[in-house]
Design an enzyme around this catalytic site. Structure first.
Site: not given
Ligand code: ADP
Ligand code: NA
Length: 303
Positions: A43, A223, A251-252, A40, A181, A14, A220-221
């Site tokens: 990775a 926050a 997410g990774d 990646g 997500n 990156d 995954t949601l």
């Molecule tokens: P991606 O990064 O794939 O878009 P998410 O945004 O859903 O996925 O984040 C993945 C995981 O990271 C969440 O399920 C949570 O455990 C953690 N996470 C992400 N953002 C936050 C946040 N603002 N505060 C606390 N945990 C977070």
């Protein structure tokens, strides 16, 4: 004895460029910094599993170039088993990420990641304790081969359908766990993001995706943590409060930690609680792989 985690996926360098403002077409702007780091999804997820304490083998490809050498060195420094990463005649995969205070722009070159093939996936021993984890940044036939072999060996298969692509639908019959997500769920299930996060909608998204009773959907949601959607029941794990610095790779981190927990034969919800805690720590510092905490830190945060 714990099983191992086999991650099949991308390895990139990156190139992170900071600029006060992104250039328009044809324009040159003066940037303020350039940083090179391991990237990646493959990775990053492998680093997550290794930091969580698993023996993690990464199946992937880099170029026979300086970038490839330095990404392998970075992976080794995190404890990832890089012995099966192939060096090919393509250039190491690269993402140029330009970030301004307002926005960002990314140009991705798949490079050697396109050379990941079924032969690479066929070249690993699997048993019932093992967990295989893949994303959507390497060719589908390689993932299909790995998952078919995992199925035959009764190993667990996890697909993280990221970046969002309907090509993931072809792999769904081969996975025990699907992790998405909110926006990936919307794309795959063909609905509006945000309109489908209540329990009833999440349960019906399982059937929209054609998931069978033995398969589990993780959404995954951010926050708000995550939801684990089984055939008839939903379990929600609340987000942990975090002062967000950089959510790249959250997410990774989640996927790698979850895979490591399942390879230890932890119950699914226990593995998810640790993964959620690990990801909430990762968002509190800069970088993707570099921000993934070790397991002792995660367990301490859970008290
Ligand atoms: P991606 O990064 O794939 O878009 P998410 O945004 O859903 O996925 O984040 C993945 C995981 O990271 C969440 O399920 C949570 O455990 C953690 N996470 C992400 N953002 C936050 C946040 N603002 N505060 C606390 N945990 C977070
Ligand atoms: Na981070």
């Amino acid at each position: 004895m714990a099983g191992k985690v086999v991650v099949l996926g991308s390895v990139n360098i990156d190139l992170l460029v900071s600029t006060p403002r992104l250039p328009c077409a044809g324009e040159t702007v003066s940037g303020t910094s350039l940083t090179r780091q391991l990237g990646g999804k493959g990775a990053n997820q492998a680093v997550g599993a290794a930091r969580a304490g698993a023996h993690c083998i990464l199946l992937g490809a880099v170029g026979k170039d300086e970038d490839g050498d330095s990404m392998l060195a970075a992976l080794n420094s995190y404890g990832v088993d890089t012995g099966r990463i192939r060096a090919t005649s393509s250039a190491t995969g690269c993402a140029v990420v330009a970030t301004s205070p307002q926005d960002n722009q990314i140009i991705h070159i798949a490079g050697a990641n396109s050379d990941v093939d079924a032969i690479l996936a066929a070249d690993v021993d699997l048993g019932p304790e093992d967990v295989c984890l893949a994303q959507m940044e390497t060719p589908i036939p390689a993932t299909a081969t790995l998952f078919q072999r995992a199925r035959a060996a009764r190993a667990c298969t996890i697909l993280n359908a990221a970046p969002a692509s309907t090509a993931a639908l072809d792999l769904l019959p081969l996975c025990d766990i699907l992790i998405v997500n909110e926006s990936e769920l919307a794309l795959l299930a063909g609905s509006d993001a945000g309109s489908m996060l209540d329990d009833q909608s999440l349960l019906s998204s399982r059937s929209l995706l054609g998931l069978q009773s033995g398969q589990t959907l993780f959404v995954t949601l951010g926050a708000d943590g995550l939801a684990i959607i089984g055939q008839d029941a939903i379990q929600r794990i609340a987000g942990r409060s975090a002062t967000v610095v950089d959510t790249t790779g959250a997410g990774d981190c989640f996927c790698g930690y979850l895979a490591a927990g399942l390879a230890r034969s932890d119950p699914t919800d226990q593995a998810a609680i640790e993964a959620n805690a690990a990801a909430s720590i990762a968002v509190q510092s800069f970088g993707a792989a570099a921000s993934i905490p070790n397991r002792a830190t995660v367990l301490q945060s859970l008290g």
